[in-house]
Scaffold this active site. Structure first.
Site, short mmCIF file in Angstrom:
data_model
loop_
_atom_site.label_atom_id
_atom_site.label_comp_id
_atom_site.label_asym_id
_atom_site.label_seq_id
_atom_site.Cartn_x
_atom_site.Cartn_y
_atom_site.Cartn_z
N GLU A 340 -14.67 68.61 15.80
CA GLU A 340 -14.08 68.33 14.49
C GLU A 340 -12.64 67.86 14.66
OE1 GLU A 340 -16.27 70.88 11.22
OE2 GLU A 340 -14.81 72.12 12.25
N CYS A 424 -15.13 74.19 3.17
CA CYS A 424 -13.67 74.10 3.12
C CYS A 424 -13.19 72.93 2.27
CB CYS A 424 -13.10 73.98 4.53
SG CYS A 424 -13.96 72.78 5.56
#
Lengths: 657, 657
Positions: A340, A424
């Site tokens: 990520e 998120c």
């Protein structure tokens, strides 16, 4: 009428002082949320829709996915039965923070229903907190004996950081301090266990550092700032506190993947979570992109606060590495899904771009801190790029669906979701949208700074004089910007108006201005005695422009990207009638700007070129003579607006003829 | 001098009978290894180098990695201590098979050292076999009680299949039947346990099916063919035998990843190992590429044998799907590393291309079976494409280093290795190189078939008359091919010479030919009474050609590939002096052919075009006007020969101006 020709390279190179402040001293701040209200059609629509639709939809998801239930279970004294990921508490806090901004930004009175839901949520959160201040429903329900046992992977401080941000935001926006009190109690709990002379460790996912700095400001308590500084400075030193966690059986059981994330060839490296080197030795962005951003936001604030040259240098170096070598044209960052995060210089694949929504949001935050610290427009340029493109693409126009990753090409399979297991991004983009005014406009003593020419109404102190300011703008569709400045009495002050890096010219029209406007640090500087009823007009020349990437970006060779104002454009199959990958743009034919009623009123751009025909025999390869090309027209739309009419093919970097 | 203009599309469409045989009846075969010797500089060098260098280097790896030791431990009655992957036995068998071909192909007398090593290896393998015929050192050492417990993942039959292929090859090439006897005993063991009325299962990695067919031919025992047919036909029927394995705890322990490989959304699909549908219902290639190839090799042999129209149709459909929609221009197949296999139509990314060496080798084998079955040149075209490009790239010029995956672009990080943990590719390419004659030249009754115009010497029966044939060729560097045909007495016969799909013209010069040559099924057909000392000359026009991909292949849009004869060319940084991604070819300027002494005597191709300059400021994006282009020349080399001078950038699909 004065003409100021901005040449980005020269402007960026200069680091002239601003309002008498030196770089990296704290010299500007933002307007309190309740003092600025966005009025331009673009942002006011986003903010209204968020209050009407997005925040309620997210609450439903918090309920549906048991994120709230986890708190309710703890509050009810239950054990076991935690649902979801270990960091799910943070989504609740971020949603509260987004609600706080939406309640304070004046876009739309929130419904009683939404207010009730917020009230209920704050109450449940407060009830779930332990007497000693600890709060993390995963550990409270599942492993009460293992709290603070694995800091590298378990996100306890990360969640707490978002609690703190939510508490501060709620207090700032509404004066309601219930959530702030929970946050303070949690922060004190952390402060009692970690820090100099106490346990040496810090969270694997940075966040609490920047939150503690906000808390220090909100409360005036220096200890929170000191704890944040200590965490930022300890990180990356050797031995890493995570080495112990990697040989602790209980810790390993909590996160068996720990070693894989942190080691390389059997050796601890810690790049994934920026534990690879002390902050002042950082030279390039590494590891998980969101974590890196959150670390640098705190570090930039601290560098300002301390006037710390070594820290400032490290941040400037690392910023340059990011924005000059590792950032998509959309302001997306972190190309790889594997971590990520970051890979290596100029590695910016389009189809597989990860470019997490949260990472672009983090970039907006970091850019804003660097801007506050230096007053240099290059930071505002990047802030604007990430805001209007990489971050905003993360959410659908109706604010109910989200991208986690933001590729710059789609082959028909990429589409927004109403929610994610790891969610998120949705509340993160919600809190950004609710608080855009904070990033767009700054103040400092006698100085009003227009970083991004949004339309707004604000009240502020200008050189000690209460002043009403109204800005009329249709940005990003128009570069015309009119300021109505209305001090209670005449005041000597200055207006700084950013010259965007993409603009060839900015014209000014300021009645009564005796000398020509100057420019410094990439801003037009208008110094004068402002009288009640004064007007200042700025006009940024806006025209479509073709952008090329550094040839070291192999994925963009032979390709161009269309931009207009702050917006990066994309070609979507829906508008072309064919897959945009087939299209090659003819740069010698002018691009036409077309106002469009679709997609909440965008400006579309009409491009001429050719397309490859698909009348290819059912074979894979043929001599070149057999290939068919035909003339074609293509309508481009802003990148942020794509995938609002179903999944289909999309491309940002278009082949050029 | 007759001129035959071949138009590939038309030729491929026709399915005229060949030597009186209908499609999918067995109508041609290859020459026994000991009856054909390759003499052209190209292949004779590869085969010599393999005997001198490659086979010994591989033996060292078999020793170093304990692959041989596993057999020695079993032979010594030890338990435990198996080293490596569960399928490592197969590498030993494939190496023996490669040695068999190299001993038989007449390229070079193998050294006494190599012969001793082969002898030792066969001896150890034989000693490791259990009295009941079972042989698999992983299970014998580690889990003797669990043999045949998990067929989906554990490769016991796969390894046995390679044992059988090795045994047959050794017997064919040398008359030595020691390994064949081990193979027969193993096959009988399998036959005693699996089949109609016995246990219903088959190996997760196809291989034993095609091996049993070879064994049936070598021994004349029909039961092996029947077992192979049963395995091919049972595969894909429901319920899958693997469902039981997925709920058997012992089986799960052997391969915990089983469910992940075989299920989708909790449901069994079995695509990964072609257990998704019965063979006659197959329409497209799915799953692991090597497995798919090995299945279809056996199925094609069976379709021929049985004259089975439904099976033939399924194979033709699936072949078309593969070669018309899912094959790289190199003959590489299986674009994805995730499943080592297939994805969806036209998904052919270049940089991340998996295109396993073994998959291209499998494609050569399958193409050859389809060619044997139909006589249609399209199968030989693909066979040649995969052989000279996708497969041959898998090995370094000195035969000591290997690619597992074969991307069509490199950004400097891809390089061959001396060996792999999973080392299927090295001995696989070794056995292909050793046996190239088998694929290049065919015979059938009165007919000699030149599928690939290699240089060779052979003795054969032509219409019942013993005939010596000598072919002089410098293929792939030249299209000139001269056959010297020397029957013991005059004989009516025909020579079929394939017109490559890439050739515009093939000229013939055959003294004494009374009527013009015809063409059928993509071959020039020369029918005449051949006299002792006859000559037939063929001349394939060879010139560089630019190839485009079907526009549905998004990764190749705006790009071209340079080819010459059967070879796909690539631009390597080493020759250009800059990264080839920067280059764009000007197709209006002729490509020049240059003989080169480098890389074992290739023909290089000189291309003109432009390159992007790298004098870009230290920034990522700029308006298009700032981009610099300059004229540039680029020398291309055959794709198979890249990465023989260190790791560097490489590209097959080049941008076109």
């Amino acid at each position: 009428m004065a003409l100021v020709g901005g040449i980005p390279g020269i402007l960026a190179a200069g680091s002239g002082s601003l309002c008498g402040m030196s770089p990296f001293s704290r010299h500007m701040s933002s307007l309190p949320l309740s003092h600025i209200r966005l009025t331009d059609p673009f942002w006011s629509r986003w903010q209204r829709t968020m209050v009407q639709n997005g925040l309620l939809a997210q609450y439903d998801q918090l309920v549906k996915t048991d994120r709230l239930k986890n708190f309710e279970r703890v509050a009810a004294g239950e054990t076991g039965g935690f649902e979801g990921y270990r960091f799910n508490d943070s989504d609740v806090y971020k949603w509260l923070e987004a609600c706080a901004y939406s309640f304070g930004n004046g876009s739309l009175e929130p419904s009683a229903d939404l207010k009730t839901k917020v009230d209920h949520t704050i109450g449940v959160v407060a009830c779930a907190q332990m007497p000693d201040g600890y709060l993390n429903t995963f550990f409270q329900l599942m492993h009460p004996e293992l709290r603070w046992r694995n800091l590298s992977m378990m996100h306890e401080m990360y969640c707490g950081g978002h609690l703190i941000e939510g508490g501060v935001a709620f207090f700032d926006a509404t004066g309601d301090r219930r959530l702030l009190d929970v946050a303070i109690k949690f922060a004190d709990h952390v402060d009692s266990r970690f820090g100099p002379g106490k346990r040496r460790s810090y969270c694997g996912h940075e966040e609490i550092e920047l939150a503690l700095l906000k808390l220090a400001k909100a409360t005036g308590e220096r200890k929170y700032r000191d704890l944040a500084l200590w965490m930022v400075e300890e990180r990356g030193k050797r031995p890493s506190p995570y080495l112990d966690e990697m040989i602790d059986e209980e810790s390993i059981k909590l996160a068996p993947y720990m070693e894989k994330m942190l080691c390389k060839d059997g050796e601890y490296v810690g790049e994934y979570l920026q534990d690879h080197a002390p902050i002042r030795e950082h030279t390039e962005v590494v590891g998980h992109a969101v974590r890196a951003m959150y670390l640098y936001i705190a570090a930039a604030e601290l560098a300002m606060d301390m006037d710390d040259a070594a820290l400032s240098d490290a941040l400037t170096r690392t910023w340059r590495n990011l924005t000059h070598r590792r950032m998509y044209v959309t302001g997306g960052i972190g190309p790889s899904g594997d971590n990520e995060g970051f890979t290596f210089d100029y590695d910016l694949p389009n189809l597989s771009a990860y470019a997490e929504t949260c990472a672009s949001i983090g970039l907006v935050f970091w850019a804003h801190k660097m801007l506050e610290a230096t007053g240099e427009s290059e930071y505002a340029d990047t802030m604007e790029r990430a805001l209007y493109n990489g971050a905003l693409a993360g959410i659908s126009l109706d604010t109910s669906r989200f991208f986690y990753d933001n590729p710059l090409e789609s082959r028909g399979r990429h589409a927004r979701s109403p929610w994610f297991g790891c969610a998120c991004c949705p509340p993160n983009i919600a809190r950004l949208i609710g608080n855009v005014g904070h990033y767009a406009v700054g103040v400092k003593d006698r100085c009003l700074l227009i970083h991004i020419p949004v339309g707004f109404e604000a009240t502020m102190e200008l050189g000690g004089v209460k002043t009403k300011v109204r800005a009329v703008s249709d940005y990003p569709w128009s570069g015309d910007f009119t300021l109505y400045i209305d001090p209670e009495r005449p005041v000597d002050g200055e207006v700084r108006f950013r010259i965007p890096d993409w603009a060839d010219d900015v014209e000014t029209d300021i009645p009564g201005l005796e000398r020509e406007a100057e420019f410094e640090s990439g801003y037009i500087v208008v110094r004068k005695r402002w009288e009640p009823g004064d007007i200042a007009k700025f006009k940024i020349e806006m025209k479509p422009r073709w952008v090329a990437a550094n040839p070291r970006v192999k994925d963009d060779l032979g390709r161009v990207c269309l931009a207009f104002g702050p917006l990066v454009y994309a070609a979507e199959e829906h508008d072309l009638g064919f897959e945009p990958q087939l299209f090659a743009a003819d740069l010698d034919i002018d691009v036409a700007v077309e106002s469009a009623t679709m997609l909440e009123g965008i400006q579309a751009l009409a491009v001429s070129g050719v397309r490859d025909g698909l009348e290819f025999a059912d074979q894979l390869y043929a001599e070149v003579d057999d290939v068919q090309i035909q003339e074609a027209a293509a309508k481009f739309i802003p990148y942020y607006a794509w995938n609002n009419r179903g999944a289909n093919h999309m491309q940002v970097w278009i082949r050029r003829l």
